[in-house]
Scaffold this motif. Structure first.
Motif, short mmCIF file in Angstrom:
data_model
loop_
_atom_site.label_atom_id
_atom_site.label_comp_id
_atom_site.label_asym_id
_atom_site.label_seq_id
_atom_site.Cartn_x
_atom_site.Cartn_y
_atom_site.Cartn_z
N ASN A 75 0.81 -1.22 0.00
CA ASN A 75 0.00 0.00 0.00
C ASN A 75 0.85 1.28 0.00
OD1 ASN A 75 0.87 -0.22 2.64
ND2 ASN A 75 -1.12 0.25 3.53
N THR A 76 2.16 1.15 0.22
CA THR A 76 3.06 2.30 0.13
C THR A 76 4.35 1.88 -0.56
OG1 THR A 76 4.07 1.89 2.28
CG2 THR A 76 2.21 3.44 2.24
N VAL A 77 4.94 2.85 -1.24
CA VAL A 77 6.24 2.67 -1.88
C VAL A 77 7.04 3.94 -1.58
CG1 VAL A 77 7.46 2.33 -4.06
CG2 VAL A 77 5.23 1.27 -3.71
N VAL A 78 8.28 3.78 -1.18
CA VAL A 78 9.14 4.93 -0.87
C VAL A 78 10.11 5.11 -2.04
CG1 VAL A 78 10.84 5.86 0.75
CG2 VAL A 78 8.93 4.49 1.60
N LEU A 79 10.13 6.35 -2.58
CA LEU A 79 10.91 6.64 -3.78
C LEU A 79 11.70 7.94 -3.66
CD1 LEU A 79 8.07 6.00 -6.38
CD2 LEU A 79 9.96 4.46 -5.87
N PRO A 80 12.86 8.02 -4.31
CA PRO A 80 13.63 9.26 -4.34
C PRO A 80 13.21 10.13 -5.53
CG PRO A 80 14.92 7.54 -5.33
CD PRO A 80 13.62 6.90 -4.89
N ALA A 81 12.01 10.70 -5.48
CA ALA A 81 11.48 11.46 -6.61
C ALA A 81 11.39 12.95 -6.27
CB ALA A 81 10.10 10.94 -6.98
N ALA A 82 11.69 13.79 -7.26
CA ALA A 82 11.63 15.24 -7.08
C ALA A 82 10.26 15.81 -7.43
CB ALA A 82 12.69 15.92 -7.94
N ASN A 83 9.48 15.08 -8.24
CA ASN A 83 8.13 15.52 -8.58
C ASN A 83 7.26 14.30 -8.83
OD1 ASN A 83 8.34 14.77 -11.40
ND2 ASN A 83 9.59 16.58 -11.70
N VAL A 84 5.97 14.53 -9.03
CA VAL A 84 5.02 13.43 -9.17
C VAL A 84 5.29 12.63 -10.45
CG1 VAL A 84 2.57 12.86 -9.46
CG2 VAL A 84 3.27 14.56 -7.77
N GLY A 85 5.62 13.30 -11.53
CA GLY A 85 5.91 12.60 -12.77
C GLY A 85 7.07 11.64 -12.62
N GLU A 86 8.12 12.08 -11.94
CA GLU A 86 9.28 11.22 -11.69
C GLU A 86 8.89 10.04 -10.80
OE1 GLU A 86 13.54 11.65 -9.45
OE2 GLU A 86 12.89 13.34 -10.67
N ALA A 87 8.05 10.29 -9.82
CA ALA A 87 7.59 9.21 -8.94
C ALA A 87 6.82 8.16 -9.74
CB ALA A 87 6.70 9.78 -7.82
N ILE A 88 5.98 8.60 -10.66
CA ILE A 88 5.21 7.65 -11.47
C ILE A 88 6.14 6.86 -12.38
CG2 ILE A 88 3.49 7.46 -13.32
CD1 ILE A 88 1.95 9.72 -11.86
N GLU A 89 7.15 7.51 -12.94
CA GLU A 89 8.10 6.79 -13.79
C GLU A 89 8.88 5.74 -12.99
OE1 GLU A 89 8.08 6.74 -17.05
OE2 GLU A 89 6.48 8.23 -16.92
N LEU A 90 9.27 6.08 -11.76
CA LEU A 90 9.95 5.11 -10.91
C LEU A 90 9.02 3.97 -10.52
CD1 LEU A 90 11.98 7.57 -8.65
CD2 LEU A 90 12.90 6.01 -10.38
N LEU A 91 7.76 4.29 -10.26
CA LEU A 91 6.78 3.23 -9.98
C LEU A 91 6.65 2.30 -11.19
CD1 LEU A 91 3.89 5.18 -8.21
CD2 LEU A 91 5.27 3.34 -7.21
N GLU A 92 6.61 2.88 -12.37
CA GLU A 92 6.46 2.09 -13.59
C GLU A 92 7.64 1.13 -13.78
OE1 GLU A 92 4.88 0.64 -17.18
OE2 GLU A 92 3.90 1.78 -15.59
N GLN A 93 8.83 1.56 -13.42
CA GLN A 93 10.00 0.69 -13.55
C GLN A 93 9.88 -0.55 -12.65
OE1 GLN A 93 13.59 2.96 -12.85
NE2 GLN A 93 13.01 4.50 -14.36
N SER A 94 9.35 -0.36 -11.47
CA SER A 94 9.20 -1.47 -10.54
C SER A 94 7.89 -2.24 -10.72
CB SER A 94 9.26 -0.96 -9.09
OG SER A 94 10.51 -0.40 -8.82
N TYR A 95 6.86 -1.55 -11.17
CA TYR A 95 5.52 -2.14 -11.28
C TYR A 95 4.94 -1.81 -12.66
CZ TYR A 95 6.40 -2.01 -6.28
OH TYR A 95 6.98 -2.13 -5.05
N PRO A 96 5.39 -2.51 -13.70
CA PRO A 96 4.92 -2.22 -15.05
C PRO A 96 3.40 -2.23 -15.15
CG PRO A 96 6.71 -3.81 -15.10
CD PRO A 96 6.32 -3.64 -13.65
N GLY A 97 2.89 -1.20 -15.84
CA GLY A 97 1.45 -1.06 -16.04
C GLY A 97 0.81 -0.05 -15.12
N ILE A 98 1.50 0.37 -14.07
CA ILE A 98 0.89 1.30 -13.12
C ILE A 98 0.71 2.70 -13.73
CG2 ILE A 98 2.96 2.11 -11.90
CD1 ILE A 98 1.24 1.65 -9.28
N ARG A 99 1.65 3.08 -14.61
CA ARG A 99 1.53 4.41 -15.25
C ARG A 99 0.25 4.50 -16.07
NH1 ARG A 99 2.14 8.31 -18.74
NH2 ARG A 99 3.64 9.98 -18.41
#
Length: 87
Positions: A18-42
């Protein structure tokens, strides 16, 4: 690092997390990092370069309309809240 809260309807993509901790500077970067770990989330959060209209974005308990360009602090909490309609 920013804490991203995953909506219930997307947790099947994160193996139930239910949570993921990421080193993101903005929401777009956070979504891209999520996509790398969890394909299809974007695709489930975004339409092109915008957040899907079915989600409201909350950063540090404040709603924002800045979308993917919204900046994150190192300790930000990000929520993608489903929009609830009624009639």
């Amino acid at each position: 690092m920013a804490t991203i809260f995953i909506p219930a309807q997307l947790r099947s993509l994160t193996s139930g997390s239910n949570t993921v901790v990421l080193p993101a500077a903005n929401v777009g970067e956070a979504i891209e990092l999520l996509e790398q770990s969890y394909p299809g989330i974007r695709a489930r959060l975004c339409q092109g370069n915008d957040l899907l209209p079915g989600f409201q974005l909350s950063i540090d308990h404040r709603f924002t309309r800045q979308g993917l360009s919204a900046e994150l602090a190192p300790d930000s909490e990000v929520h993608f809240l489903p929009v609830i309609g009624g009639g």
